[in-house]
Motif scaffolding. Structure first.
Motif, PDB file in Angstrom:
ATOM      1  N   MET A 152       6.653  17.252  13.036  1.00 40.48           N
ATOM      2  CA  MET A 152       6.520  16.280  12.228  1.00 40.48           C
ATOM      3  C   MET A 152       5.343  16.472  11.123  1.00 40.48           C
ATOM      4  O   MET A 152       4.380  17.295  11.505  1.00 40.48           O
ATOM      5  N   HIS A 153       5.556  16.104  10.060  1.00 38.06           N
ATOM      6  CA  HIS A 153       4.618  16.283   8.807  1.00 38.06           C
ATOM      7  C   HIS A 153       4.974  15.289   7.626  1.00 38.06           C
ATOM      8  O   HIS A 153       6.258  15.249   7.519  1.00 38.06           O
ATOM      9  N   CYS A 154       3.951  14.622   7.100  1.00 37.95           N
ATOM     10  CA  CYS A 154       4.522  13.837   6.060  1.00 37.95           C
ATOM     11  C   CYS A 154       4.923  14.430   4.913  1.00 37.95           C
ATOM     12  O   CYS A 154       5.651  13.683   4.083  1.00 37.95           O
ATOM     13  N   ASN A 209       0.918  -1.181   0.042  1.00 35.06           N
ATOM     14  CA  ASN A 209      -0.006  -0.014  -0.131  1.00 35.06           C
ATOM     15  C   ASN A 209       0.837   1.182   0.094  1.00 35.06           C
ATOM     16  O   ASN A 209       1.540   1.481   1.043  1.00 35.06           O
ATOM     17  N   MET A 210       0.924   2.250  -1.211  1.00 36.03           N
ATOM     18  CA  MET A 210       1.612   3.094  -1.217  1.00 36.03           C
ATOM     19  C   MET A 210       0.764   4.344  -0.863  1.00 36.03           C
ATOM     20  O   MET A 210       0.921   5.566  -1.140  1.00 36.03           O
ATOM     21  N   GLU A 211      -0.376   4.360  -0.329  1.00 36.18           N
ATOM     22  CA  GLU A 211      -1.199   5.155   0.255  1.00 36.18           C
ATOM     23  C   GLU A 211      -2.534   4.872  -0.507  1.00 36.18           C
ATOM     24  O   GLU A 211      -2.843   5.167  -1.734  1.00 36.18           O
ATOM     25  N   SER A 212      -3.453   4.250   0.476  1.00 33.06           N
ATOM     26  CA  SER A 212      -4.981   4.136  -0.132  1.00 33.06           C
ATOM     27  C   SER A 212      -6.042   4.993   0.459  1.00 33.06           C
ATOM     28  O   SER A 212      -5.533   6.212   0.833  1.00 33.06           O
ATOM     29  N   ALA A 213      -6.999   4.574   0.156  1.00 35.82           N
ATOM     30  CA  ALA A 213      -8.447   5.467   0.497  1.00 35.82           C
ATOM     31  C   ALA A 213      -8.228   5.840   1.993  1.00 35.82           C
ATOM     32  O   ALA A 213      -8.601   6.823   2.301  1.00 35.82           O
ATOM     33  N   THR A 214      -7.918   4.954   3.074  1.00 33.31           N
ATOM     34  CA  THR A 214      -7.971   5.411   4.306  1.00 33.31           C
ATOM     35  C   THR A 214      -6.688   4.955   5.012  1.00 33.31           C
ATOM     36  O   THR A 214      -6.699   4.996   6.262  1.00 33.31           O
ATOM     37  N   GLY A 215      -5.607   4.581   4.401  1.00 35.63           N
ATOM     38  CA  GLY A 215      -4.317   4.297   5.123  1.00 35.63           C
ATOM     39  C   GLY A 215      -3.171   4.497   4.428  1.00 35.63           C
ATOM     40  O   GLY A 215      -3.035   4.557   3.140  1.00 35.63           O
ATOM     41  N   HIS A 216      -2.191   4.974   5.133  1.00 35.27           N
ATOM     42  CA  HIS A 216      -0.576   5.079   4.395  1.00 35.27           C
ATOM     43  C   HIS A 216       0.126   4.497   5.296  1.00 35.27           C
ATOM     44  O   HIS A 216       1.186   5.182   6.164  1.00 35.27           O
ATOM     45  N   PRO A 217       0.329   3.182   5.366  1.00 37.75           N
ATOM     46  CA  PRO A 217       1.071   2.470   6.350  1.00 37.75           C
ATOM     47  C   PRO A 217       2.661   2.514   6.114  1.00 37.75           C
ATOM     48  O   PRO A 217       3.429   2.567   7.199  1.00 37.75           O
ATOM     49  N   ASN A 277      -5.063   8.553  10.005  1.00 36.83           N
ATOM     50  CA  ASN A 277      -5.357   7.001  10.484  1.00 36.83           C
ATOM     51  C   ASN A 277      -4.410   6.389  10.659  1.00 36.83           C
ATOM     52  O   ASN A 277      -4.115   5.578  11.766  1.00 36.83           O
ATOM     53  N   SER A 278      -3.529   6.066   9.679  1.00 31.33           N
ATOM     54  CA  SER A 278      -2.330   5.135  10.108  1.00 31.33           C
ATOM     55  C   SER A 278      -1.488   5.652  11.357  1.00 31.33           C
ATOM     56  O   SER A 278      -0.847   4.959  11.607  1.00 31.33           O
ATOM     57  N   PHE A 279      -1.246   7.024  11.232  1.00 30.47           N
ATOM     58  CA  PHE A 279      -0.451   7.677  12.329  1.00 30.47           C
ATOM     59  C   PHE A 279      -1.156   7.168  13.710  1.00 30.47           C
ATOM     60  O   PHE A 279      -0.352   6.697  14.706  1.00 30.47           O
TER      61      PHE A 279
END
Lengths: 313, 313, 313
Positions: free
Chosen positions: A267-269, A140-148, A186-188
């Motif tokens: 921190m920021h992505c 998953n390189m960033e999906s609808a609900t997560g960026h693991p 969400n993932s954070f």
């Protein structure tokens, strides 16, 4: 590991963090592991960090990355079951995923949410379709609900920079003019729930994240209170979750300033809009970790690819 | 060498030319030099020769090239200082350049001029921002005012094809229907000023290049006179410099013909519009060097990358 | 072999099929053959399978693939002879092909037909211009009238799955809403004419393919009759050939169903529109070979590249 689609695919985040740090010290130690293996990177959406860091991670492992912008390089993909395909989509995900699996040993996918159809987004229909119809592992390189991959990066970065055993970590909403996804937040949240940290989420009233994800995590609507004694302030905008995908608040008082931040690390992505999300003084100051976070994206991705490669038959 | 942003980064053009010729004879002699190093190629604008030759140069040195079309693959980059980023740009160059530096050992950038804001173009704000905010070496793949990889190529090509010790080289303007940059012409002028050649520039009155670049070089508004006894005629259109970026002249009499050319060798950086800039008979004739010029792009880029790699800590 | 532009470049299809099967068993056996060689993949049109499988094939041979979307990454290419280039095209194929030849040891090209100008399409002006003006071998990744990499793939797949010495193979037209090229059907017909198969083509009246290609092959306007005792049913839509490029028939009765198919194997080059060309039950059933076909694209491309590499001086 078979797939890496969610932060919940990590069994023991502490051991992953230690492994990632070891990779960072010696990134070329597993250069033979991915030899003669291809990583397909499929982008349904734009990307800079993920695009480059995941390629770099693959190269560090000796893999051959193959990049494809799905809509620009190919055509619209159909995800509906039983659809009579007489519209704009030219290939069904059933074929697309199975076919790409013939050429790539691992497939990494970026597919953002619609932000208009909550149910569809929460079903993760794009990502899950790849998992269902591909015959190779999916990242998953960033999906609808997560960026693991981002959340693993963030956990590594916090671990590297923590000055105490149980640091206080705050996730703060900040204003933005466009409707942004909830994936990174969400993932954070899920990553922090696995870490030994004092975790607080702060956002305007009515801007709560998915309650199923927040669970028992502390939420405080008062940003100033939330920031008190913080060691790390992780900032991210997201659009409204209840009135799904709407931008109902752009209150500049929620912007992060150097004064608010105090001694906490920022921190920021990324990408981050300066002087809208956060003022210049923070990003240009010594407490910003954003570039080191970006650097750690390589090692998070490399760890995930390494674990998948090790389990490939 | 740290960066290669201008032809002025070349100390001794004669020794560079000799080194490039040696690379051309044995392009794989330094295949280990770039091992496990990535070259990021960032394109803000279209490219064919530069895109392919720079990748080829990197591959010859054992590097892994990673290509990115900035606007198509990612998003708009902000270059302004202190901007409140509530418009169309999603990431500031300060972050973008620092982040790409985490994944690439060298960054090559193509960013054309606005041709509407002379001051901005001459400040080279895109290229210089990369130099300022990246933590790795920057290579100019054509910027607002210069194209030093092309000019090095041209110097190599002239050296290879010169039949006398001090050949006569003419840079001639030719007509075009679109507003084109001054970058190629500028860098060519600067390269010729470093070479032992009899150099003349010819263009219609009012179409002078930046006087600071032209310096003491000879200018002759009479193309026929300028071409007399020329060994090399280098052709390039540029838009008006005084009435900045305007197309004030499309006089077909300035088109290059076989008759005008005589025995001189014809050079052009390409792409070239046939029968507008130059007639078919020239390009299809024996005196055209344009394909060999294109070939030499690889060795110019390879030499620059080699020099940078040798100085990487 | 010099170029691979048509299925007619195959002298002995049986020996090619055997060689491709051997490559499939040991795809990395020739990993040194393409070392330090680049394959340029030039796309004038969208691509998924061809894009990925041809890269994979090149990697299996140790080559470095360089991908370019011609219009998106560069600019419009002019093919006309003697054109005064004052329009939308910025570079002539004479220069473009010769220049790309400086950086790539082999050039693979995809260029679809106009479907409006039959004469131009049948002249294969894009593909033939590359053959004419490039100085390196050209591989056809689907041109105006042929898709020989696909047809070689199809021959391999039929050979692998044939249960009898002389299987019955049917090529069936199926309905589509958009005007599609004849290339896949043309090359498939030509491949079957070289194979030891019982071959029948079926399509609505008035939807014949180019008679010069069909030659003596059997045509039956009755799909049901044609399908009788078929071992392989190869399905493809094409737009009208007589009333060139028009969509004059979208009769859903020509859609392929599980019932019609019976025990025959189903083949399609993909992408395929579900429930328009063929119903779900066929693609999701055991008789579909489409994914294995896609897999074989790699070995068809690899065989072609191998043969070209072996003949490079």
């Amino acid at each position: 590991m078979k797939h890496y689609t969610s932060i919940n695919d990590i069994e023991n985040i502490q051991s992953w963090i230690q492994e990632a740090k070891a990779l960072k010290r010696n990134p070329l130690n597993y250069k033979d592991l991915g030899k003669n293996k291809t990583l397909g990177l499929l982008f349904f959406n734009s990307s800079l960090r993920t695009r480059l860091s995941t390629q770099k991670a693959a190269l560090n492992l000796g893999m051959d990355p193959i990049v494809m912008n799905v809509s620009g390089d190919a055509w619209g993909i159909e995800f509906g079951d039983g659809t009579i395909m007489n519209g704009n989509t030219a290939e069904h995900i059933k074929e697309a995923a199975a076919v790409v699996s013939q050429y790539c040993d691992i497939i990494a996918v970026r597919a953002f949410p619609t932000l208009t159809d909550k149910e569809k987004d929460e079903s993760e229909h794009v990502l899950k379709s790849f998992v269902k119809y591909a015959s190779v592992p999916i990242v998953n390189m960033e999906s609808a609900t997560g960026h693991p991959l981002q959340a693993l990066t963030d956990a590594i970065t916090i671990s590297e920079n923590a000055k105490k055993e149980r640091p206080k970590v705050v996730l703060s909403w900040a204003p933005h003019i466009k409707a942004l996804p909830h994936a990174v937040a969400n993932s954070f949240v899920q990553a922090m729930q696995k870490m030994d940290v004092d975790f607080v989420v702060t956002h305007p009233e009515g801007y709560n994240l998915n309650p199923d994800i927040i669970g028992n995590s502390t939420v405080n609507y008062n940003q100033e209170e939330a920031f008190k004694d913080a060691d790390f302030v992780y900032v991210k905008n997201w659009s409204n979750y209840n009135d799904y995908g709407k931008v109902l608040n752009t209150d500049p008082n929620w912007m992060i300033t150097k004064e608010k931040l105090g001694n906490a690390k920022f921190m920021h992505c990324l990408p981050v809009r300066r002087n809208l999300i956060v003022e210049d003084a923070v990003l240009d100051g010594e407490n910003s970790l954003v570039i080191e976070q970006a650097n750690n994206r390589t090692y998070a991705a490399q760890l995930v690819l390494k674990k998948i490669l090790e389990d490939l038959k």
